[in-house]
Design a protein around this motif. Structure first.
Motif, PDB file in Angstrom:
ATOM      1  N   LEU A   1     -29.722   8.074   1.269  1.00  0.00           N
ATOM      2  CA  LEU A   1     -30.705   8.032   0.179  1.00  0.00           C
ATOM      3  C   LEU A   1     -30.198   7.174  -0.985  1.00  0.00           C
ATOM      4  O   LEU A   1     -30.960   6.400  -1.572  1.00  0.00           O
ATOM      5  CB  LEU A   1     -31.027   9.442  -0.308  1.00  0.00           C
ATOM      6  N   HIS A   2     -28.927   7.290  -1.304  1.00  0.00           N
ATOM      7  CA  HIS A   2     -28.331   6.533  -2.410  1.00  0.00           C
ATOM      8  C   HIS A   2     -28.405   5.033  -2.138  1.00  0.00           C
ATOM      9  O   HIS A   2     -28.729   4.250  -3.041  1.00  0.00           O
ATOM     10  CB  HIS A   2     -26.883   6.987  -2.606  1.00  0.00           C
ATOM     11  N   GLU A   3     -28.100   4.628  -0.915  1.00  0.00           N
ATOM     12  CA  GLU A   3     -28.096   3.202  -0.566  1.00  0.00           C
ATOM     13  C   GLU A   3     -29.492   2.591  -0.639  1.00  0.00           C
ATOM     14  O   GLU A   3     -29.636   1.417  -0.970  1.00  0.00           O
ATOM     15  CB  GLU A   3     -27.492   2.999   0.825  1.00  0.00           C
ATOM     16  N   GLY A   4     -30.523   3.366  -0.338  1.00  0.00           N
ATOM     17  CA  GLY A   4     -31.894   2.850  -0.387  1.00  0.00           C
ATOM     18  C   GLY A   4     -32.522   2.898  -1.767  1.00  0.00           C
ATOM     19  O   GLY A   4     -33.607   2.349  -1.984  1.00  0.00           O
ATOM     20  N   ALA A   5     -31.848   3.523  -2.722  1.00  0.00           N
ATOM     21  CA  ALA A   5     -32.428   3.724  -4.055  1.00  0.00           C
ATOM     22  C   ALA A   5     -32.711   2.434  -4.829  1.00  0.00           C
ATOM     23  O   ALA A   5     -33.766   2.331  -5.451  1.00  0.00           O
ATOM     24  CB  ALA A   5     -31.550   4.664  -4.864  1.00  0.00           C
ATOM     25  N   PRO A   6     -31.821   1.445  -4.831  1.00  0.00           N
ATOM     26  CA  PRO A   6     -32.134   0.224  -5.590  1.00  0.00           C
ATOM     27  C   PRO A   6     -33.429  -0.451  -5.118  1.00  0.00           C
ATOM     28  O   PRO A   6     -34.213  -0.934  -5.932  1.00  0.00           O
ATOM     29  CB  PRO A   6     -30.910  -0.671  -5.361  1.00  0.00           C
ATOM     30  N   GLU A   7     -33.664  -0.444  -3.828  1.00  0.00           N
ATOM     31  CA  GLU A   7     -34.899  -1.037  -3.293  1.00  0.00           C
ATOM     32  C   GLU A   7     -36.114  -0.219  -3.747  1.00  0.00           C
ATOM     33  O   GLU A   7     -37.140  -0.784  -4.145  1.00  0.00           O
ATOM     34  CB  GLU A   7     -34.837  -1.100  -1.768  1.00  0.00           C
ATOM     35  N   ARG A   8     -36.009   1.113  -3.702  1.00  0.00           N
ATOM     36  CA  ARG A   8     -37.114   1.957  -4.176  1.00  0.00           C
ATOM     37  C   ARG A   8     -37.350   1.739  -5.672  1.00  0.00           C
ATOM     38  O   ARG A   8     -38.488   1.693  -6.124  1.00  0.00           O
ATOM     39  CB  ARG A   8     -36.837   3.427  -3.879  1.00  0.00           C
ATOM     40  N   ALA A   9     -36.262   1.572  -6.433  1.00  0.00           N
ATOM     41  CA  ALA A   9     -36.394   1.334  -7.878  1.00  0.00           C
ATOM     42  C   ALA A   9     -37.128   0.025  -8.139  1.00  0.00           C
ATOM     43  O   ALA A   9     -37.983  -0.048  -9.045  1.00  0.00           O
ATOM     44  CB  ALA A   9     -35.016   1.324  -8.539  1.00  0.00           C
ATOM     45  N   GLU A  10     -36.823  -0.994  -7.372  1.00  0.00           N
ATOM     46  CA  GLU A  10     -37.508  -2.282  -7.530  1.00  0.00           C
ATOM     47  C   GLU A  10     -38.993  -2.148  -7.193  1.00  0.00           C
ATOM     48  O   GLU A  10     -39.854  -2.707  -7.886  1.00  0.00           O
ATOM     49  CB  GLU A  10     -36.846  -3.351  -6.648  1.00  0.00           C
ATOM     50  N   GLU A  11     -39.305  -1.406  -6.146  1.00  0.00           N
ATOM     51  CA  GLU A  11     -40.709  -1.164  -5.792  1.00  0.00           C
ATOM     52  C   GLU A  11     -41.435  -0.395  -6.898  1.00  0.00           C
ATOM     53  O   GLU A  11     -42.583  -0.695  -7.212  1.00  0.00           O
ATOM     54  CB  GLU A  11     -40.818  -0.403  -4.464  1.00  0.00           C
ATOM     55  N   ARG A  12     -40.772   0.583  -7.490  1.00  0.00           N
ATOM     56  CA  ARG A  12     -41.362   1.325  -8.619  1.00  0.00           C
ATOM     57  C   ARG A  12     -41.657   0.403  -9.783  1.00  0.00           C
ATOM     58  O   ARG A  12     -42.701   0.493 -10.423  1.00  0.00           O
ATOM     59  CB  ARG A  12     -40.422   2.447  -9.075  1.00  0.00           C
ATOM     60  N   LYS A  13     -40.702  -0.495 -10.058  1.00  0.00           N
ATOM     61  CA  LYS A  13     -40.862  -1.447 -11.163  1.00  0.00           C
ATOM     62  C   LYS A  13     -42.098  -2.332 -10.930  1.00  0.00           C
ATOM     63  O   LYS A  13     -42.900  -2.548 -11.834  1.00  0.00           O
ATOM     64  CB  LYS A  13     -39.596  -2.296 -11.282  1.00  0.00           C
ATOM     65  N   LYS A  14     -42.249  -2.836  -9.707  1.00  0.00           N
ATOM     66  CA  LYS A  14     -43.410  -3.664  -9.361  1.00  0.00           C
ATOM     67  C   LYS A  14     -44.698  -2.859  -9.472  1.00  0.00           C
ATOM     68  O   LYS A  14     -45.703  -3.337 -10.006  1.00  0.00           O
ATOM     69  CB  LYS A  14     -43.269  -4.213  -7.934  1.00  0.00           C
ATOM     70  N   ARG A  15     -44.667  -1.622  -8.956  1.00  0.00           N
ATOM     71  CA  ARG A  15     -45.867  -0.770  -8.989  1.00  0.00           C
ATOM     72  C   ARG A  15     -46.268  -0.457 -10.433  1.00  0.00           C
ATOM     73  O   ARG A  15     -47.437  -0.502 -10.786  1.00  0.00           O
ATOM     74  CB  ARG A  15     -45.625   0.513  -8.195  1.00  0.00           C
ATOM     75  N   ARG A  16     -45.269  -0.182 -11.282  1.00  0.00           N
ATOM     76  CA  ARG A  16     -45.551   0.116 -12.699  1.00  0.00           C
ATOM     77  C   ARG A  16     -46.173  -1.092 -13.393  1.00  0.00           C
ATOM     78  O   ARG A  16     -47.119  -0.965 -14.165  1.00  0.00           O
ATOM     79  CB  ARG A  16     -44.276   0.552 -13.402  1.00  0.00           C
TER      80      ARG A  16
END
Length: 173
Positions: free
Chosen positions: A138-153
């Motif tokens: 989960l930790h390793e995939g977090a930066p990618e999820r954070a980037e997706e959140r940023k785009k979605r926001r």
């Protein structure tokens, strides 16, 4: 600020599903389950930051199986990743048929919380580190999820600006 392991933020809550919690199909209202998830995930974030938090984002809540009246739901949440003032929290919900003991994961979700100072401004949070194989995944995939959140926001802000506060489809624009 000292780093903390993911497991230190673990929060768990089990609730019985009662008739007022269900819809006309006899299954748990999705919004009711989302409230349980937000509650437990927020506790997890506060445990990690040791400061008040606000919900900044809820990634998709994936409903994987229906939850029936008389089942219980157990929400487990822990901080998987941190940035300067924000924390990603993974939440998993397990439903249990209390009469048979059958258990099944019924939702997964990622939520983001921001720690808040007394003056209402964002507060620095400790770095979190994974220990188990699942935490590391989960930790390793977090930066990618954070980037997706940023785009979605960013997209959400653009949609909000386009639509504004009036209803253009009813002739008030």
């Amino acid at each position: 600020m000292e780093s903390k392991p993911c497991k230190n933020s673990l929060a768990v809550k089990t609730s019985h599903v009662l008739p007022p919690d269900t819809n006309n199909h006899g299954t748990l209202f999705g919004g009711k389950l989302m409230a349980h998830i937000d509650d437990v995930a927020a506790i997890s974030a506060v445990r990690h930051a040791r400061k008040p938090v606000v919900t900044a984002s809820t990634d998709s809540v994936d409903f994987l199986a229906p939850v029936k009246e008389t089942d219980s739901v157990c929400v487990e949440a822990f901080v998987t990743w941190t940035h300067h003032t924000s924390m990603e929290v993974f939440a998993k919900t397990v439903k249990e048929d209390l009469l048979t003991g059958e258990r099944e994961v019924c939702t997964t979700a990622f939520l983001t919380y921001v720690a808040i100072e007394d003056d209402g401004k964002p507060a620095q949070v400790p770095v979190v580190y994974p220990e188990s194989a699942q935490e590391k995944q989960l930790h390793e995939g977090a930066p990618e999820r954070a980037e997706e959140r940023k785009k979605r926001r960013s997209h959400s802000k653009a949609v909000a600006a386009d639509f504004g506060t009036d209803y253009p489809w009813n002739g008030n624009a």
